[in-house]
Write a protein that holds these residues in place. Sequence first.
Motif, PDB file in Angstrom:
ATOM      1  N   GLU A 153      66.814  12.871  34.672  1.00 45.76           N
ATOM      2  CA  GLU A 153      66.999  12.429  35.993  1.00 45.76           C
ATOM      3  C   GLU A 153      68.291  11.963  36.346  1.00 45.76           C
ATOM      4  O   GLU A 153      68.792  12.300  37.495  1.00 45.76           O
ATOM      5  N   GLU A 154      69.332  11.739  35.319  1.00 41.38           N
ATOM      6  CA  GLU A 154      70.763  11.574  35.518  1.00 41.38           C
ATOM      7  C   GLU A 154      71.161  12.813  35.833  1.00 41.38           C
ATOM      8  O   GLU A 154      72.344  12.512  36.804  1.00 41.38           O
ATOM      9  N   GLU A 155      70.950  13.598  35.224  1.00 40.26           N
ATOM     10  CA  GLU A 155      71.636  15.214  35.722  1.00 40.26           C
ATOM     11  C   GLU A 155      71.357  15.668  36.945  1.00 40.26           C
ATOM     12  O   GLU A 155      71.836  16.389  37.536  1.00 40.26           O
ATOM     13  N   LEU A 156      69.808  15.220  37.320  1.00 42.08           N
ATOM     14  CA  LEU A 156      69.452  16.003  38.691  1.00 42.08           C
ATOM     15  C   LEU A 156      69.656  15.166  40.005  1.00 42.08           C
ATOM     16  O   LEU A 156      69.879  15.519  40.928  1.00 42.08           O
ATOM     17  N   ARG A 157      69.846  13.785  39.636  1.00 43.87           N
ATOM     18  CA  ARG A 157      70.363  12.949  40.872  1.00 43.87           C
ATOM     19  C   ARG A 157      71.326  13.115  41.631  1.00 43.87           C
ATOM     20  O   ARG A 157      71.575  13.199  42.850  1.00 43.87           O
ATOM     21  N   PRO A 158      72.312  13.512  40.983  1.00 43.39           N
ATOM     22  CA  PRO A 158      73.698  13.885  41.883  1.00 43.39           C
ATOM     23  C   PRO A 158      73.625  14.990  42.864  1.00 43.39           C
ATOM     24  O   PRO A 158      74.441  15.229  43.766  1.00 43.39           O
ATOM     25  N   LEU A 159      72.501  15.953  42.471  1.00 37.61           N
ATOM     26  CA  LEU A 159      72.201  17.161  43.460  1.00 37.61           C
ATOM     27  C   LEU A 159      71.517  16.607  44.515  1.00 37.61           C
ATOM     28  O   LEU A 159      71.529  17.409  45.480  1.00 37.61           O
ATOM     29  N   VAL A 160      71.000  15.608  44.667  1.00 32.35           N
ATOM     30  CA  VAL A 160      70.386  14.923  45.930  1.00 32.35           C
ATOM     31  C   VAL A 160      71.374  14.308  46.548  1.00 32.35           C
ATOM     32  O   VAL A 160      71.688  13.173  46.285  1.00 32.35           O
ATOM     33  N   HIS A 161      71.622  14.584  47.898  1.00 32.62           N
ATOM     34  CA  HIS A 161      72.288  13.875  48.925  1.00 32.62           C
ATOM     35  C   HIS A 161      71.657  12.821  49.502  1.00 32.62           C
ATOM     36  O   HIS A 161      72.342  11.839  50.253  1.00 32.62           O
ATOM     37  N   THR A 191      68.430   7.439  56.701  1.00 29.39           N
ATOM     38  CA  THR A 191      67.515   7.845  57.509  1.00 29.39           C
ATOM     39  C   THR A 191      66.883   9.146  57.222  1.00 29.39           C
ATOM     40  O   THR A 191      67.773  10.132  56.879  1.00 29.39           O
ATOM     41  N   TYR A 192      65.590   9.440  56.924  1.00 27.50           N
ATOM     42  CA  TYR A 192      65.100  10.577  56.451  1.00 27.50           C
ATOM     43  C   TYR A 192      65.471  11.666  56.997  1.00 27.50           C
ATOM     44  O   TYR A 192      65.574  11.689  58.342  1.00 27.50           O
ATOM     45  N   ASN A 193      65.690  12.794  56.488  1.00 27.80           N
ATOM     46  CA  ASN A 193      66.259  14.015  57.115  1.00 27.80           C
ATOM     47  C   ASN A 193      65.782  15.293  56.516  1.00 27.80           C
ATOM     48  O   ASN A 193      66.028  15.533  55.389  1.00 27.80           O
ATOM     49  N   SER A 194      64.807  15.819  57.129  1.00 25.78           N
ATOM     50  CA  SER A 194      64.109  17.053  56.401  1.00 25.78           C
ATOM     51  C   SER A 194      64.966  18.009  56.100  1.00 25.78           C
ATOM     52  O   SER A 194      64.617  18.786  55.047  1.00 25.78           O
ATOM     53  N   LYS A 195      66.084  18.513  56.792  1.00 26.41           N
ATOM     54  CA  LYS A 195      67.101  19.472  56.505  1.00 26.41           C
ATOM     55  C   LYS A 195      67.765  19.264  55.462  1.00 26.41           C
ATOM     56  O   LYS A 195      68.013  19.941  54.326  1.00 26.41           O
ATOM     57  N   THR A 196      68.125  17.774  55.310  1.00 25.53           N
ATOM     58  CA  THR A 196      68.870  17.408  54.030  1.00 25.53           C
ATOM     59  C   THR A 196      67.729  17.716  52.793  1.00 25.53           C
ATOM     60  O   THR A 196      68.375  18.123  51.736  1.00 25.53           O
ATOM     61  N   GLU A 197      66.768  17.243  52.671  1.00 25.93           N
ATOM     62  CA  GLU A 197      65.872  17.365  51.618  1.00 25.93           C
ATOM     63  C   GLU A 197      65.662  18.685  51.404  1.00 25.93           C
ATOM     64  O   GLU A 197      65.711  18.892  50.413  1.00 25.93           O
ATOM     65  N   ARG A 198      65.419  19.701  52.368  1.00 22.12           N
ATOM     66  CA  ARG A 198      65.485  21.194  51.984  1.00 22.12           C
ATOM     67  C   ARG A 198      66.796  21.678  51.165  1.00 22.12           C
ATOM     68  O   ARG A 198      66.546  22.464  50.221  1.00 22.12           O
ATOM     69  N   GLU A 199      67.775  21.130  51.565  1.00 25.54           N
ATOM     70  CA  GLU A 199      69.047  21.349  50.881  1.00 25.54           C
ATOM     71  C   GLU A 199      69.067  20.660  49.450  1.00 25.54           C
ATOM     72  O   GLU A 199      69.742  21.497  48.666  1.00 25.54           O
ATOM     73  N   ASP A 200      68.854  19.594  49.492  1.00 23.24           N
ATOM     74  CA  ASP A 200      68.514  18.989  47.899  1.00 23.24           C
ATOM     75  C   ASP A 200      67.661  19.714  47.034  1.00 23.24           C
ATOM     76  O   ASP A 200      67.822  19.926  45.981  1.00 23.24           O
ATOM     77  N   LEU A 201      66.657  20.123  47.674  1.00 24.16           N
ATOM     78  CA  LEU A 201      65.572  20.780  47.029  1.00 24.16           C
ATOM     79  C   LEU A 201      65.877  22.299  46.475  1.00 24.16           C
ATOM     80  O   LEU A 201      66.069  22.409  45.159  1.00 24.16           O
ATOM     81  N   GLN A 202      66.987  22.766  46.982  1.00 21.15           N
ATOM     82  CA  GLN A 202      67.610  24.113  46.735  1.00 21.15           C
ATOM     83  C   GLN A 202      68.644  23.873  45.709  1.00 21.15           C
ATOM     84  O   GLN A 202      68.698  24.693  44.904  1.00 21.15           O
ATOM     85  N   ASP A 257      59.371  30.900  36.660  1.00 17.65           N
ATOM     86  CA  ASP A 257      58.005  30.372  37.196  1.00 17.65           C
ATOM     87  C   ASP A 257      58.216  29.169  37.547  1.00 17.65           C
ATOM     88  O   ASP A 257      57.294  28.211  37.809  1.00 17.65           O
ATOM     89  N   LEU A 258      59.542  28.567  37.857  1.00 19.94           N
ATOM     90  CA  LEU A 258      59.613  27.137  38.505  1.00 19.94           C
ATOM     91  C   LEU A 258      58.968  26.965  39.748  1.00 19.94           C
ATOM     92  O   LEU A 258      58.887  27.725  40.470  1.00 19.94           O
ATOM     93  N   ARG A 259      58.369  25.869  39.618  1.00 17.98           N
ATOM     94  CA  ARG A 259      57.620  25.163  41.039  1.00 17.98           C
ATOM     95  C   ARG A 259      58.095  23.859  41.045  1.00 17.98           C
ATOM     96  O   ARG A 259      58.139  22.974  40.077  1.00 17.98           O
ATOM     97  N   CYS A 260      58.854  23.635  42.289  1.00 18.96           N
ATOM     98  CA  CYS A 260      59.603  22.427  42.617  1.00 18.96           C
ATOM     99  C   CYS A 260      59.284  21.997  44.167  1.00 18.96           C
ATOM    100  O   CYS A 260      59.588  23.041  44.943  1.00 18.96           O
ATOM    101  N   TYR A 261      58.883  21.156  44.516  1.00 20.87           N
ATOM    102  CA  TYR A 261      58.627  20.657  45.763  1.00 20.87           C
ATOM    103  C   TYR A 261      58.661  18.997  46.039  1.00 20.87           C
ATOM    104  O   TYR A 261      58.507  18.313  45.154  1.00 20.87           O
ATOM    105  N   PRO A 262      59.227  18.520  47.276  1.00 27.20           N
ATOM    106  CA  PRO A 262      59.078  17.147  47.517  1.00 27.20           C
ATOM    107  C   PRO A 262      57.674  16.487  47.881  1.00 27.20           C
ATOM    108  O   PRO A 262      56.813  17.326  48.656  1.00 27.20           O
ATOM    109  N   ASP A 263      57.196  15.457  47.314  1.00 29.77           N
ATOM    110  CA  ASP A 263      55.803  14.840  47.610  1.00 29.77           C
ATOM    111  C   ASP A 263      56.391  13.724  48.411  1.00 29.77           C
ATOM    112  O   ASP A 263      56.954  12.602  47.734  1.00 29.77           O
ATOM    113  N   LEU A 264      55.975  13.424  49.675  1.00 29.63           N
ATOM    114  CA  LEU A 264      56.216  12.245  50.300  1.00 29.63           C
ATOM    115  C   LEU A 264      55.378  11.174  50.348  1.00 29.63           C
ATOM    116  O   LEU A 264      53.964  11.414  50.524  1.00 29.63           O
TER     117      LEU A 264
END
Length: 768
Positions: A277-285, A291-302, A315-322
């Motif tokens: 999680e420490e390696e992945l968290r810096p990738l999430v802006h 304030t929640y922003n779906s566009k930023t969330e999509r960029e974070d996911l990518q 075969d990676l499956r990665c998605y946000p669950d709100l």
Amino acid sequence: MSFGCVWLGGALTAATIEKIVVTSDTGASVSEQVVLANMDSAPGTTFDPKRLSDDIKRLYKTGAFEDVRTSLQEEPGDKVVITVTVRPKPVVREIIFEGNQLLKTKKLRDLVKHPVSAPVDEAQVVKDTEAIRKRYRDKGSFQTSVETIIQKVPNTNDANLVFRIQEEKRMKLESVSFDGNVLFSERKLRKTIVSKRHWWNVIFRLGGWYDENRLKMDEDALRDLYTENGYLDFNVLSIEKKVDKKEKWIALTFHLVEGAPYKVNSITFSGNNRFSEEELRPLVHLKPSDTYNSKTEREDLQRVRSKYEVLGYLDLRCYPDLTPNSEAHTVGIEFRINEGIPSRVHDVYISGNEVTKDHVIRRELALVPGDLGDAGKIRTSKSRLENLNYFETVEISAVSTEKAEEKDLQVRVKEKKTGQFSVGAGVSSEEAVLGFVELTQSNFDWKNWPSFRGGGQRLRLRTQLGTQISNVSLSFTEPWWLDRRLRLGLEAFYNTRIEDVYEQQNIGLGANVSRPWDLSWLKSHLASSLQPLAESWRQSTGLTVQQVTLRDFDDDVSAQMADEEGRYTANAVSVGVSRDTRNRLINPSRGASFNLGGELTADALGSYGNIVKFDAAGAKYFPVFEDSVLKLAVRAGVTDGISGDEPAIFDRYFAGGAYSVRGFRRRDISPVDENEDSLGGKALLTGTVEFIQPIFERISGSVFTDLGNVWEDPGDMDPTKMNQSVGLGLQIDLPIGPIRLDYGWPIATEMDHLSKTGRFHFNIGTTF
């Protein structure tokens, strides 16, 4: 397909074929000659089961039969009789259209390519049906249905091909309004959705048809807009439709519930084993309390996906669950990850390319067998193939193989027409009236006679005729010369232009080779913020062989100008580097372009003298506010002779005009002779600052200042002494072609002959 025979073991494999009997299971007449001509098995030859199986496949491929069956009858003397029973496809007797009123039968018949007096071709029937549907969509009848019926003619093997059409009544979109919106204005919401009435629909009465299918797209676009601002409870309650009494116009009202914005209260990860999680968290802006922003969330996911993708996790499956809390208006985000295992590319299979050769597609792929299965490179490959503009659709998918750690790539394309014939006309303040005819094949292949298609090359023949200019050119481009990423360009040209006091004619040949410039060695020495500066560069080398003729000088020109008359051989070699990061070539809103080049005209090449020239040009585009763009551009050039030679007037610089310094007449910014005729100079410097603001859709206005000067000698160049203008511009992008209007006022002049009154520049063009 069926294959029936009467034989035991290998008893018949050495038998001789006595005869082949051809029959039909429908009683329809069958051409025995056609059947036998498509079979390798023949009387007098040795019977071979595999050969007979291939014969059946070959008969199917003729497209003339619905079914093919065979049977074998053993005869005395080690002989065999083969009976081939076929079911012929119906032959199209007539093509019939039913239910069409909006489109005339003649128009529909022109769309249908299926021939009469030929067996029914199911694939062509599907294409023809889609062509009819598309024509109805183009006419605004989006819900029209087209049913195809093969109508048998009694007591024959003939059939009528019937297109049964159920037309939908068309309506034009009168207006779009919104109810319940507070956060965004109606203007902003109208720009967001797809269903809209454009201004040119009103003025030119073009299109503007209502399409029911777009309403779902409208809802999704509105939801994206609101969720990008945190409004997770946003909803389109209903879409009210009001139709006029004549059922010709429809008005839409979107009834909205906005809700309130949500704040992020937590961000977590699950299923991640390869990275902590420490390696992945810096990738999430997105951060807690944002304030929640779906566009930023999509960029974070990518960004999270990309970290896995480069290591082959196809075969990676990665998605946000709100997890929203509607009372506190907060939301928790959990990035759920199912990693799979890394894999490599085993093989690449290509399908759908009936014209384009395999190697043209393979060379655009960013992966080859043995590479890690990088999904990012698959997307890059898809983008490259789409940018070729050879295909209607491109699909690339990873398919499992017998080994879990290996994947096959399946590339499926659907080709489209790549030849284009264009006729156009225009009028401008620079070229006056101008017309052109152009023939282009963007998927040319000079080796593939007689179709000359499929090789990924480009051939263009263009003729321009006008009151001021006449040009003819034939150009050829090979983007992968010698099977390397070398772009070879060849051109033959014949150009004539009438200048103020003379006429100039250029006739010759040109060749240019360019390639990407690899600066990865420099990139590694730059700070991360500067590393993009080492990308997107190209190198080029060129040779031009031409003859320039200056003729038809006015009788009263000065002696200095008259000395320019004559015929010149101007052969030159050139080198250059360029970089282009603009987001689009037409009307860019961000990015930059840069060109630096040098040219040597040498008497060793048979030229009129030894002349050297250096040019540099650059433009930078900055997005400002929401839709506005700030453009900064500069150009500089110097030329001079070597060993006492002097550049001819066509090798010197001029400025002024619609594409240089607006507000001044074309070529007016230049040293002049005693008659104030422009002679050109050996040094040039121009610049532009322009603020571009969209006014309406397809209409943009601009405020600009241009400045520039041309000096007689390079040593006279002085950036503090510049001619300058300010002005206003308007660009209208119509479906029939662009219109560009500019008006510039000179506010500073460094030359006595320059006019201080404003000047209007315009360019109106169309292609049809």
